[in-house]
Design a protein around this motif. Structure first.
Motif, PDB file in Angstrom:
ATOM      1  N   TYR A  52       0.868  -1.179   0.000  1.00  0.00           N
ATOM      2  CA  TYR A  52       0.000   0.000   0.000  1.00  0.00           C
ATOM      3  C   TYR A  52       0.902   1.225   0.000  1.00  0.00           C
ATOM      4  CZ  TYR A  52      -2.693   3.772   2.098  1.00  0.00           C
ATOM      5  OH  TYR A  52      -3.255   4.983   2.372  1.00  0.00           O
ATOM      6  N   VAL A  53       0.666   2.136  -0.916  1.00  0.00           N
ATOM      7  CA  VAL A  53       1.430   3.379  -0.972  1.00  0.00           C
ATOM      8  C   VAL A  53       0.471   4.516  -0.644  1.00  0.00           C
ATOM      9  CG1 VAL A  53       2.858   4.892  -2.394  1.00  0.00           C
ATOM     10  CG2 VAL A  53       2.935   2.406  -2.742  1.00  0.00           C
ATOM     11  N   ALA A  54       0.693   5.140   0.507  1.00  0.00           N
ATOM     12  CA  ALA A  54      -0.126   6.284   0.919  1.00  0.00           C
ATOM     13  C   ALA A  54       0.360   7.524   0.178  1.00  0.00           C
ATOM     14  CB  ALA A  54      -0.024   6.483   2.425  1.00  0.00           C
ATOM     15  N   ASP A  55      -0.389   8.589   0.284  1.00  0.00           N
ATOM     16  CA  ASP A  55       0.049   9.846  -0.331  1.00  0.00           C
ATOM     17  C   ASP A  55       1.059  10.578   0.559  1.00  0.00           C
ATOM     18  OD1 ASP A  55      -1.510   9.511  -2.630  1.00  0.00           O
ATOM     19  OD2 ASP A  55      -3.255  10.368  -1.646  1.00  0.00           O
ATOM     20  N   PHE A  56       0.801  10.571   1.882  1.00  0.00           N
ATOM     21  CA  PHE A  56       1.665  11.317   2.807  1.00  0.00           C
ATOM     22  C   PHE A  56       1.783  10.610   4.154  1.00  0.00           C
ATOM     23  CE2 PHE A  56      -0.311  14.411   0.001  1.00  0.00           C
ATOM     24  CZ  PHE A  56       0.769  15.172  -0.415  1.00  0.00           C
ATOM     25  N   TYR A  57       2.956  10.773   4.771  1.00  0.00           N
ATOM     26  CA  TYR A  57       3.167  10.437   6.175  1.00  0.00           C
ATOM     27  C   TYR A  57       3.510  11.760   6.843  1.00  0.00           C
ATOM     28  CZ  TYR A  57       5.693   9.334  10.398  1.00  0.00           C
ATOM     29  OH  TYR A  57       6.109   9.315  11.704  1.00  0.00           O
ATOM     30  N   ILE A  58       2.816  12.074   7.932  1.00  0.00           N
ATOM     31  CA  ILE A  58       3.015  13.361   8.605  1.00  0.00           C
ATOM     32  C   ILE A  58       3.421  13.128  10.050  1.00  0.00           C
ATOM     33  CG2 ILE A  58       1.940  15.551   9.250  1.00  0.00           C
ATOM     34  CD1 ILE A  58      -0.208  14.856   7.048  1.00  0.00           C
ATOM     35  N   LYS A  59       4.450  13.842  10.494  1.00  0.00           N
ATOM     36  CA  LYS A  59       4.858  13.837  11.907  1.00  0.00           C
ATOM     37  C   LYS A  59       4.668  15.256  12.423  1.00  0.00           C
ATOM     38  CE  LYS A  59       7.284  12.475  15.626  1.00  0.00           C
ATOM     39  NZ  LYS A  59       8.465  11.794  15.991  1.00  0.00           N
ATOM     40  N   TYR A  60       3.824  15.385  13.466  1.00  0.00           N
ATOM     41  CA  TYR A  60       3.525  16.694  14.055  1.00  0.00           C
ATOM     42  C   TYR A  60       4.525  17.027  15.161  1.00  0.00           C
ATOM     43  CZ  TYR A  60      -0.882  16.446  11.524  1.00  0.00           C
ATOM     44  OH  TYR A  60      -1.820  16.366  10.533  1.00  0.00           O
TER      45      TYR A  60
ATOM     46  N   VAL B 146      -0.989   8.923   8.662  1.00  0.00           N
ATOM     47  CA  VAL B 146      -0.860   8.470   7.282  1.00  0.00           C
ATOM     48  C   VAL B 146      -2.081   9.023   6.549  1.00  0.00           C
ATOM     49  CG1 VAL B 146      -0.784   6.468   5.769  1.00  0.00           C
ATOM     50  CG2 VAL B 146       0.341   6.381   8.006  1.00  0.00           C
ATOM     51  N   VAL B 147      -1.833   9.745   5.449  1.00  0.00           N
ATOM     52  CA  VAL B 147      -2.926  10.443   4.766  1.00  0.00           C
ATOM     53  C   VAL B 147      -2.994  10.052   3.297  1.00  0.00           C
ATOM     54  CG1 VAL B 147      -3.796  12.713   4.064  1.00  0.00           C
ATOM     55  CG2 VAL B 147      -2.791  12.417   6.330  1.00  0.00           C
ATOM     56  N   ASP B 148      -4.220   9.815   2.855  1.00  0.00           N
ATOM     57  CA  ASP B 148      -4.518   9.622   1.443  1.00  0.00           C
ATOM     58  C   ASP B 148      -5.452  10.736   1.015  1.00  0.00           C
ATOM     59  OD1 ASP B 148      -3.337   7.663  -0.066  1.00  0.00           O
ATOM     60  OD2 ASP B 148      -4.734   6.097   0.522  1.00  0.00           O
ATOM     61  N   VAL B 149      -5.115  11.392  -0.082  1.00  0.00           N
ATOM     62  CA  VAL B 149      -5.979  12.419  -0.656  1.00  0.00           C
ATOM     63  C   VAL B 149      -6.805  11.719  -1.728  1.00  0.00           C
ATOM     64  CG1 VAL B 149      -6.048  14.607  -1.897  1.00  0.00           C
ATOM     65  CG2 VAL B 149      -4.223  14.174  -0.226  1.00  0.00           C
ATOM     66  N   LYS B 150      -8.110  11.684  -1.535  1.00  0.00           N
ATOM     67  CA  LYS B 150      -8.967  10.917  -2.441  1.00  0.00           C
ATOM     68  C   LYS B 150     -10.056  11.766  -3.050  1.00  0.00           C
ATOM     69  CE  LYS B 150      -7.284   6.844  -2.309  1.00  0.00           C
ATOM     70  NZ  LYS B 150      -6.245   6.733  -3.257  1.00  0.00           N
ATOM     71  N   GLY B 151     -10.321  11.514  -4.313  1.00  0.00           N
ATOM     72  CA  GLY B 151     -11.474  12.088  -4.978  1.00  0.00           C
ATOM     73  C   GLY B 151     -12.535  11.014  -5.135  1.00  0.00           C
TER      74      GLY B 151
ATOM     75  N   ASP C 120      -2.545   6.125  12.772  1.00  0.00           N
ATOM     76  CA  ASP C 120      -3.697   6.967  12.482  1.00  0.00           C
ATOM     77  C   ASP C 120      -3.732   7.182  10.967  1.00  0.00           C
ATOM     78  OD1 ASP C 120      -5.766   8.788  12.465  1.00  0.00           O
ATOM     79  OD2 ASP C 120      -4.623  10.404  13.393  1.00  0.00           O
ATOM     80  N   MET C 121      -4.755   6.630  10.322  1.00  0.00           N
ATOM     81  CA  MET C 121      -4.884   6.773   8.874  1.00  0.00           C
ATOM     82  C   MET C 121      -6.109   7.605   8.569  1.00  0.00           C
ATOM     83  SD  MET C 121      -5.874   4.048   6.014  1.00  0.00           S
ATOM     84  CE  MET C 121      -5.272   4.160   4.360  1.00  0.00           C
ATOM     85  N   GLN C 122      -5.950   8.545   7.663  1.00  0.00           N
ATOM     86  CA  GLN C 122      -7.077   9.386   7.295  1.00  0.00           C
ATOM     87  C   GLN C 122      -7.113   9.571   5.788  1.00  0.00           C
ATOM     88  OE1 GLN C 122      -7.070  13.405   8.816  1.00  0.00           O
ATOM     89  NE2 GLN C 122      -9.276  13.518   8.694  1.00  0.00           N
ATOM     90  N   ARG C 123      -8.314   9.484   5.256  1.00  0.00           N
ATOM     91  CA  ARG C 123      -8.549   9.814   3.848  1.00  0.00           C
ATOM     92  C   ARG C 123      -9.183  11.183   3.852  1.00  0.00           C
ATOM     93  NH1 ARG C 123      -9.480   4.147   1.330  1.00  0.00           N
ATOM     94  NH2 ARG C 123      -8.155   4.773  -0.361  1.00  0.00           N
TER      95      ARG C 123
END
Length: 135
Positions: free
Chosen positions: A62-70, A77-82, A103-106
């Motif tokens: 699985y390849v996500a769009d972004f991994y973010i560290k605050y 882990v973020v996926d930008v979806k249309g 934590d995964m979010q679309r």
């Protein structure tokens, strides 16, 4: 065959699969709460294996769009979806099963803000339902 049109966007020498992904990249660059982020992080959903008749089966990735560290230590882990395809929905379920601590979010852009994809889908269904009731 892709069920939607992909238009490539280039920013900072990086190729994005959609305008939405490129917009989110620009958003992350300006976001003061973010320590760092990575593009296209890869996660193994199922390891490769060999069947009883010695056929090699490749791993499922699985390849996500972004991994973010605050800055506060949170990770996302973020996926930008249309559009959510059946494959993307299945991979999301496999990801949540294999990596329950992540934590995964679309997300999708709604107006000027980024919102949860599934919440936005519910909002659209409610709006459509309300419109049909008002006829």
């Amino acid at each position: 065959f892709l069920p939607f049109t992909v238009s490539l966007i280039w920013i900072d020498g990086i190729k994005f699969d959609s305008k939405a992904e490129a917009d989110y990249y620009l958003y992350l660059k300006e976001h003061p709460e973010i320590e760092f982020f990575n593009l296209q992080p890869k996660y193994i959903l199922q390891e490769k294996f060999t069947t009883k008749d010695w056929k090699k089966i490749q791993d499922i990735e699985y390849v996500a769009d972004f991994y973010i560290k605050y800055l506060d230590g949170r990770e996302k882990v973020v996926d930008v979806k249309g559009v959510a395809t059946s494959t993307s929905l299945l991979k999301r379920k496999l990801f949540l099963c294999k990596y329950p601590e992540k934590d995964m979010q679309r997300i999708v852009k709604y107006g000027w803000e980024w919102v949860d994809y599934f919440d936005n889908e519910k909002r659209k269904k409610e709006k459509k339902k309300n419109l049909s009731l008002n006829k």
